[in-house]
Design a protein around this motif. Structure first.
Motif, PDB file in Angstrom:
ATOM      1  N   ILE A 140       0.865  -1.180   0.000  1.00  0.00           N
ATOM      2  CA  ILE A 140       0.000   0.000   0.000  1.00  0.00           C
ATOM      3  C   ILE A 140       0.903   1.232   0.000  1.00  0.00           C
ATOM      4  CG2 ILE A 140      -1.691   1.323   1.356  1.00  0.00           C
ATOM      5  CD1 ILE A 140      -2.878  -1.255   0.239  1.00  0.00           C
ATOM      6  N   THR A 141       0.731   2.105  -0.961  1.00  0.00           N
ATOM      7  CA  THR A 141       1.562   3.303  -1.038  1.00  0.00           C
ATOM      8  C   THR A 141       1.139   4.289   0.063  1.00  0.00           C
ATOM      9  OG1 THR A 141       1.403   2.985  -3.443  1.00  0.00           O
ATOM     10  CG2 THR A 141       2.476   5.015  -2.651  1.00  0.00           C
ATOM     11  N   PRO A 142       2.055   4.733   0.913  1.00  0.00           N
ATOM     12  CA  PRO A 142       1.667   5.735   1.921  1.00  0.00           C
ATOM     13  C   PRO A 142       1.136   7.021   1.240  1.00  0.00           C
ATOM     14  CG  PRO A 142       3.853   4.824   2.390  1.00  0.00           C
ATOM     15  CD  PRO A 142       3.471   4.356   1.018  1.00  0.00           C
TER      16      PRO A 142
ATOM     17  N   TRP B  13       7.135  11.272 -17.168  1.00  0.00           N
ATOM     18  CA  TRP B  13       7.003  10.288 -16.092  1.00  0.00           C
ATOM     19  C   TRP B  13       8.027   9.180 -16.266  1.00  0.00           C
ATOM     20  CZ3 TRP B  13       4.092  11.822 -12.233  1.00  0.00           C
ATOM     21  CH2 TRP B  13       2.962  12.611 -12.457  1.00  0.00           C
ATOM     22  N   ARG B  14       8.652   8.784 -15.164  1.00  0.00           N
ATOM     23  CA  ARG B  14       9.449   7.564 -15.182  1.00  0.00           C
ATOM     24  C   ARG B  14       8.503   6.400 -14.877  1.00  0.00           C
ATOM     25  NH1 ARG B  14      13.964  10.803 -11.939  1.00  0.00           N
ATOM     26  NH2 ARG B  14      12.156  12.140 -11.706  1.00  0.00           N
ATOM     27  N   ILE B  15       8.900   5.468 -13.973  1.00  0.00           N
ATOM     28  CA  ILE B  15       8.038   4.297 -13.746  1.00  0.00           C
ATOM     29  C   ILE B  15       7.078   4.497 -12.574  1.00  0.00           C
ATOM     30  CG2 ILE B  15       9.747   2.707 -14.705  1.00  0.00           C
ATOM     31  CD1 ILE B  15      10.466   1.957 -11.812  1.00  0.00           C
ATOM     32  N   GLY B  16       7.020   5.749 -12.033  1.00  0.00           N
ATOM     33  CA  GLY B  16       6.287   5.945 -10.778  1.00  0.00           C
ATOM     34  C   GLY B  16       4.931   6.607 -10.881  1.00  0.00           C
ATOM     35  N   ALA B  17       4.354   6.721 -12.098  1.00  0.00           N
ATOM     36  CA  ALA B  17       3.000   7.304 -12.187  1.00  0.00           C
ATOM     37  C   ALA B  17       1.971   6.212 -11.938  1.00  0.00           C
ATOM     38  CB  ALA B  17       2.789   7.983 -13.529  1.00  0.00           C
ATOM     39  N   ILE B  18       2.179   5.503 -10.834  1.00  0.00           N
ATOM     40  CA  ILE B  18       1.329   4.378 -10.434  1.00  0.00           C
ATOM     41  C   ILE B  18       1.468   4.228  -8.923  1.00  0.00           C
ATOM     42  CG2 ILE B  18       3.216   2.729 -10.885  1.00  0.00           C
ATOM     43  CD1 ILE B  18       1.045   0.690 -11.766  1.00  0.00           C
ATOM     44  N   SER B  19       0.372   3.982  -8.226  1.00  0.00           N
ATOM     45  CA  SER B  19       0.402   3.792  -6.772  1.00  0.00           C
ATOM     46  C   SER B  19      -0.851   3.021  -6.368  1.00  0.00           C
ATOM     47  CB  SER B  19       0.428   5.149  -6.040  1.00  0.00           C
ATOM     48  OG  SER B  19       1.586   5.891  -6.352  1.00  0.00           O
ATOM     49  N   THR B  20      -0.850   2.524  -5.137  1.00  0.00           N
ATOM     50  CA  THR B  20      -1.931   1.655  -4.667  1.00  0.00           C
ATOM     51  C   THR B  20      -2.430   2.127  -3.305  1.00  0.00           C
ATOM     52  OG1 THR B  20      -1.015  -0.216  -5.871  1.00  0.00           O
ATOM     53  CG2 THR B  20      -2.502  -0.743  -4.060  1.00  0.00           C
ATOM     54  N   ALA B  21      -3.752   2.173  -3.135  1.00  0.00           N
ATOM     55  CA  ALA B  21      -4.321   2.562  -1.841  1.00  0.00           C
ATOM     56  C   ALA B  21      -5.570   1.755  -1.538  1.00  0.00           C
ATOM     57  CB  ALA B  21      -4.649   4.061  -1.825  1.00  0.00           C
ATOM     58  N   ARG B  22      -5.947   1.764  -0.232  1.00  0.00           N
ATOM     59  CA  ARG B  22      -7.268   1.277   0.185  1.00  0.00           C
ATOM     60  C   ARG B  22      -8.210   2.467   0.069  1.00  0.00           C
ATOM     61  NH1 ARG B  22      -8.936  -3.566   1.149  1.00  0.00           N
ATOM     62  NH2 ARG B  22     -10.144  -3.047   3.001  1.00  0.00           N
ATOM     63  N   TRP B  23      -9.234   2.356  -0.741  1.00  0.00           N
ATOM     64  CA  TRP B  23     -10.180   3.452  -0.951  1.00  0.00           C
ATOM     65  C   TRP B  23     -11.515   3.058  -0.335  1.00  0.00           C
ATOM     66  CZ3 TRP B  23      -7.856   7.553  -3.290  1.00  0.00           C
ATOM     67  CH2 TRP B  23      -6.726   7.302  -4.082  1.00  0.00           C
ATOM     68  N   ALA B  24     -12.164   3.974   0.366  1.00  0.00           N
ATOM     69  CA  ALA B  24     -13.484   3.688   0.929  1.00  0.00           C
ATOM     70  C   ALA B  24     -14.448   4.811   0.570  1.00  0.00           C
ATOM     71  CB  ALA B  24     -13.393   3.515   2.442  1.00  0.00           C
TER      72      ALA B  24
ATOM     73  N   TYR C 233     -14.293   8.764  -0.172  1.00  0.00           N
ATOM     74  CA  TYR C 233     -13.991   9.857   0.747  1.00  0.00           C
ATOM     75  C   TYR C 233     -12.874   9.483   1.713  1.00  0.00           C
ATOM     76  CZ  TYR C 233     -17.762   7.167   3.013  1.00  0.00           C
ATOM     77  OH  TYR C 233     -18.558   6.140   3.493  1.00  0.00           O
ATOM     78  N   GLU C 234     -12.338   8.255   1.588  1.00  0.00           N
ATOM     79  CA  GLU C 234     -11.214   7.835   2.430  1.00  0.00           C
ATOM     80  C   GLU C 234     -10.133   7.177   1.592  1.00  0.00           C
ATOM     81  OE1 GLU C 234     -13.435   6.713   6.586  1.00  0.00           O
ATOM     82  OE2 GLU C 234     -12.025   5.241   5.772  1.00  0.00           O
ATOM     83  N   MET C 235      -8.879   7.444   1.957  1.00  0.00           N
ATOM     84  CA  MET C 235      -7.715   6.855   1.297  1.00  0.00           C
ATOM     85  C   MET C 235      -6.814   6.329   2.409  1.00  0.00           C
ATOM     86  SD  MET C 235      -5.159   9.004  -1.160  1.00  0.00           S
ATOM     87  CE  MET C 235      -3.743   8.302  -1.997  1.00  0.00           C
ATOM     88  N   ASN C 236      -6.645   5.018   2.460  1.00  0.00           N
ATOM     89  CA  ASN C 236      -5.844   4.392   3.518  1.00  0.00           C
ATOM     90  C   ASN C 236      -6.312   4.821   4.911  1.00  0.00           C
ATOM     91  OD1 ASN C 236      -4.336   3.005   1.602  1.00  0.00           O
ATOM     92  ND2 ASN C 236      -2.871   4.696   1.400  1.00  0.00           N
ATOM     93  N   GLY C 237      -7.629   4.824   5.102  1.00  0.00           N
ATOM     94  CA  GLY C 237      -8.208   5.088   6.413  1.00  0.00           C
ATOM     95  C   GLY C 237      -8.245   6.538   6.833  1.00  0.00           C
TER      96      GLY C 237
END
Ligand code: MTE
Ligand code: MO
Length: 372
Positions: free
Chosen positions: A35-37, A110-121, A177-181
């Motif tokens: 999970i990306t901070p 962009w290099r290889i970082g225009a990608i990230s992961t989160a918990r979305w609620a 309305y939430e990203m990583n809690g």
């Protein structure tokens, strides 16, 4: 300065453009966590960041009839069933800098970082649309989203997705309305953004102000005159944006985050790390890694959450530990992923080059030196 009120940003981010703000996490931080901070999640803004008051914020949802239109406060949105999912977001321009090396393109490097992961609620879009009286009857209709960010002429960011995806509960499209809690950070759409699992970042409209169901796709510049793929032979004199469909689901993608290009690695054993993801909920079934430019391959170990079939919204992280062949002074490390439709990545960039530098998903290649 319309950007004077933009939020503070994390100093580790690699900035591609200050105004509007565009930045990516450095490769070594990108895959440190599944999970990306929030502070290092890549940021892609086209306009200044609006400063919205959560107490007066309203989301306008145009109803199937005038009397069914909704004007939702945050508290109203909280009353819908809360749905939480892990979703990887990738910009269509991720890895554009590799296309630039083939031939110049228009866009951020962009290099290889225009990608990230989160918990979305958030609330499911299908629940909100249903409350506004919408049904899945108009099969060719589109759901149009408008942001509350705008340029000096008052034009807002906008995009759309097909109604069929929006109304499908299995597609899990969220008004998040939430990203990583946490409440969404300002850069990522506070207080509400769209999250469209498996679909290109450009449709995940931030600072969401308005939702409507229309017979046509959004007339926004970013839906009609951008984020489309073309043949390598199409240039800015010949391009006809109406001739290509807007990008929705993205192709299979992977990249190496460790080691990095130009680094020197220890002789003996090398550890290679990276990410892999595919659009449309397709799962990553394998990542192949080569240390010799693609002559021989080894399968990497896949880490991170197991992926659900047809709902693989989030990336896998992967790792390979392999002996460095004796006597090697250099390694040409390559990775390529395979998704569960057996889609593969193209081996080189030139045949997929396009004038806007989107959909850059060729084998990722890293050249390193071996310490003597
Ligand atoms: N939404 C609004 N309102 N304004 C924008 O500029 N950029 C889009 C999308 N949603 C954008 C937007 C693009 S192109 C991408 S890739 C994602 O937001 C990036 O989301 P992030 O900044 O949270 O990573
Ligand atoms: Mo994007």
């Amino acid at each position: 300065d319309p950007y004077a009120d933009d939020p503070m940003r994390h100093p580790a981010l690699k900035v591609n453009s200050q105004r509007p703000f565009n930045a990516e996490p450095p490769a070594e931080l990108l895959t440190e966590n599944y999970i990306t901070p929030n502070p290092i999640f890549f940021t892609r803004n086209h306009l200044p960041v609006p400063n919205l008051d959560p107490d007066t914020y309203r989301l306008h949802v145009v109803g199937a009839s005038v009397s069914q239109s909704l004007c939702l406060s945050l508290d109203d949105l909280y009353k819908f069933p809360k749905h939480e999912i892990t979703v990887t977001l990738q910009c269509a321009g991720n890895r554009r800098s590799e296309m630039t090396r083939v031939k110049e393109v228009k866009g951020l490097e962009w290099r290889i970082g225009a990608i990230s992961t989160a918990r979305w609620a958030g609330a499911r879009l299908c629940d909100v649309l249903a409350q506004a009286g919408h049904q899945l009857s108009e099969t060719d209709a589109h759901v149009c989203f408008e942001g509350l960010d705008s340029d000096p002429t008052g034009t807002a960011y906008g995009a759309s997705i097909p109604l069929a995806r929006a109304m499908d509960p299995e597609a899990e499209v969220l008004l998040a309305y939430e990203m990583n809690g946490q409440p969404l950070p300002r850069d990522h759409g506070f207080p509400v953004r769209v999250v469209v699992p498996g679909v290109v970042g450009g449709r995940h409209v931030k600072w969401l102000g308005r939702v409507s169901v229309e017979p046509e796709e959004s007339y926004s510049h970013w839906q009609r005159r951008d984020y489309k793929g073309f043949s390598p032979s199409v240039d800015w004199d010949t391009v006809d944006f109406d001739s290509a469909p807007s990008i929705q689901e993205l192709p299979v993608q992977s990249a190496i985050t460790e080691p990095q290009d130009g680094e020197t690695v220890e002789s003996g054993e090398v550890t290679v790390k990276g990410y892999a993801w595919s659009g449309g909920g397709r799962a990553v079934i394998r990542v192949d890694v080569s240390l010799d430019g693609g002559l021989t391959w080894q399968a990497a170990e896949l880490h991170g959450d197991e992926q659900r079939p047809r709902k693989a919204w989030a990336w896998r992280l992967w790792q390979l530990q392999a002996p460095v062949p004796a006597g090697q002074k250099e390694l040409n490390i390559v990775c390529k992923a395979v998704d569960d439709s057996y889609n593969v990545q193209p081996d080189t960039v030139a045949p997929i080059w396009n004038l806007r530098g989107v959909l850059s998903n060729a084998w990722h290649r890293v050249h390193v030196y071996v310490a003597p």
